[in-house]
Design a protein around this motif. Structure first.
Motif, PDB file in Angstrom:
ATOM      1  N   GLY A   1       4.328   5.224   7.790  1.00  0.00           N
ATOM      2  CA  GLY A   1       3.815   6.665   7.167  1.00  0.00           C
ATOM      3  C   GLY A   1       4.698   7.217   6.025  1.00  0.00           C
ATOM      4  O   GLY A   1       5.925   6.797   6.057  1.00  0.00           O
ATOM      5  N   PRO A   2       3.920   7.843   5.131  1.00  0.00           N
ATOM      6  CA  PRO A   2       2.591   8.622   5.592  1.00  0.00           C
ATOM      7  C   PRO A   2       1.331   7.478   5.032  1.00  0.00           C
ATOM      8  O   PRO A   2       0.309   7.722   5.601  1.00  0.00           O
ATOM      9  N   SER A   3       1.495   6.379   4.457  1.00  0.00           N
ATOM     10  CA  SER A   3       0.585   5.501   4.139  1.00  0.00           C
ATOM     11  C   SER A   3      -0.293   4.980   5.265  1.00  0.00           C
ATOM     12  O   SER A   3      -1.656   4.889   5.202  1.00  0.00           O
TER      13      SER A   3
ATOM     14  N   GLY B   1      13.309   7.615   3.635  1.00  0.00           N
ATOM     15  CA  GLY B   1      13.029   8.666   2.331  1.00  0.00           C
ATOM     16  C   GLY B   1      11.652   8.538   1.649  1.00  0.00           C
ATOM     17  O   GLY B   1      11.079   7.548   1.631  1.00  0.00           O
ATOM     18  N   CYS B   2      11.195   9.563   1.317  1.00  0.00           N
ATOM     19  CA  CYS B   2       9.692   9.547   0.751  1.00  0.00           C
ATOM     20  C   CYS B   2       9.878  10.468  -0.836  1.00  0.00           C
ATOM     21  O   CYS B   2       9.609  11.651  -0.436  1.00  0.00           O
ATOM     22  N   PRO B   3      10.267   9.780  -1.845  1.00  0.00           N
ATOM     23  CA  PRO B   3      10.693   8.391  -1.810  1.00  0.00           C
ATOM     24  C   PRO B   3      11.909   8.303  -1.176  1.00  0.00           C
ATOM     25  O   PRO B   3      12.477   9.059  -0.971  1.00  0.00           O
TER      26      PRO B   3
ATOM     27  N   SER C   1       0.720  -1.051   0.045  1.00  0.00           N
ATOM     28  CA  SER C   1       0.001   0.031  -0.003  1.00  0.00           C
ATOM     29  C   SER C   1       0.795   1.338   0.170  1.00  0.00           C
ATOM     30  O   SER C   1       1.573   1.585   0.808  1.00  0.00           O
ATOM     31  N   CYS C   2       0.834   2.088  -1.125  1.00  0.00           N
ATOM     32  CA  CYS C   2       1.662   3.185  -1.432  1.00  0.00           C
ATOM     33  C   CYS C   2       1.390   3.963  -2.725  1.00  0.00           C
ATOM     34  O   CYS C   2       0.671   3.329  -3.545  1.00  0.00           O
ATOM     35  N   CYS C   3       2.277   4.827  -2.833  1.00  0.00           N
ATOM     36  CA  CYS C   3       2.055   5.673  -4.175  1.00  0.00           C
ATOM     37  C   CYS C   3       3.200   4.968  -5.191  1.00  0.00           C
ATOM     38  O   CYS C   3       3.146   5.543  -6.267  1.00  0.00           O
ATOM     39  N   GLU C   4       4.037   4.157  -4.827  1.00  0.00           N
ATOM     40  CA  GLU C   4       4.755   3.528  -5.744  1.00  0.00           C
ATOM     41  C   GLU C   4       6.026   4.574  -6.421  1.00  0.00           C
ATOM     42  O   GLU C   4       6.262   4.307  -7.429  1.00  0.00           O
TER      43      GLU C   4
ATOM     44  N   GLY D   1      11.700   2.860   1.500  1.00  0.00           N
ATOM     45  CA  GLY D   1      10.849   3.983   1.478  1.00  0.00           C
ATOM     46  C   GLY D   1      10.352   4.196   2.884  1.00  0.00           C
ATOM     47  O   GLY D   1      10.043   3.336   3.545  1.00  0.00           O
ATOM     48  N   SER D   2       9.969   5.312   3.413  1.00  0.00           N
ATOM     49  CA  SER D   2       9.445   5.686   4.542  1.00  0.00           C
ATOM     50  C   SER D   2       7.960   4.889   4.873  1.00  0.00           C
ATOM     51  O   SER D   2       8.049   4.427   6.058  1.00  0.00           O
ATOM     52  N   CYS D   3       7.226   4.859   4.071  1.00  0.00           N
ATOM     53  CA  CYS D   3       5.961   3.729   4.376  1.00  0.00           C
ATOM     54  C   CYS D   3       6.449   2.370   4.652  1.00  0.00           C
ATOM     55  O   CYS D   3       5.908   1.848   5.625  1.00  0.00           O
ATOM     56  N   ALA D   4       7.481   1.803   4.179  1.00  0.00           N
ATOM     57  CA  ALA D   4       7.929   0.410   4.612  1.00  0.00           C
ATOM     58  C   ALA D   4       8.437   0.339   6.005  1.00  0.00           C
ATOM     59  O   ALA D   4       8.460  -0.367   6.821  1.00  0.00           O
TER      60      ALA D   4
END
Ligand code: SF4
Length: 167
Positions: A100-102, A144-146, A20-23, A93-96
């Protein structure tokens, strides 16, 4: 084939997975491929990379790079399967790495949680969103994001060395 030749031809078998993320880290990865493909294709086997190939194989990966947070039981099951099939798992990335932010819905108020409850049920989402480390062992992180490009290159090079490939 002589033993030395086998070692020289050995490649790092990698997988790239998105939850779940923006890829956006996948986009960064494909941009890096533009610059590094020739060099990497000598030492990296892109065994499971959907942006590169239609047929992908999960079994026997050396390193799985995983971006995104885990937001459903189906994703959790898939992540556990990836963990079973790789020697090292890298959070991308930050979500993993942090959720967050996911994972922002984890911080919703009780009222807001009530409002979105039907959506969670409709799309089979879990009550909370998880970072990878909540569910599986993570061997390295690229924040990082991304994702931070330099850190990714550093981790990839470290993995090549750990697996006795390349320099
Ligand atoms: S860390 Fe940022 S870029 Fe990566 S998936 Fe999450 S929101 Fe998108």
């Amino acid at each position: 084939m002589a033993k030395k030749e086998v070692a020289e031809n050995k490649k790092l078998k990698i997988g790239w997975f998105s939850f779940s993320c923006c890829e956006d880290s996948t986009i960064v990865f494909t941009e890096l491929l533009n610059d590094h493909f020739e060099e990497w294709s000598k030492v990296v086997d892109f065994q499971y990379v959907r942006v590169l190939r239609k047929k992908n194989k999960l079994e026997g990966l050396d390193v799985a790079f995983v971006e995104g947070a885990i937001a459903s039981d189906r994703e959790k099951k898939e992540l556990l399967e990836i963990r079973k099939n790789c020697k090292k798992l890298v959070a991308i990335g930050s979500c993993a790495c942090t959720g967050g932010p996911s994972a922002q819905r984890n911080m919703f108020s009780k009222e807001l949680e009530k409002e979105i409850e039907f959506l969670l049920r409709k799309f089979h989402q879990s009550d909370k969103v998880h970072k990878l480390e909540d569910l599986v062992r993570v061997d390295a992180k690229v924040p990082g994001c991304p994702m931070n490009e330099e850190k990714f290159l550093e981790v990839l090079n470290k993995m090549l060395v750990e697996f006795g490939i390349g320099k």
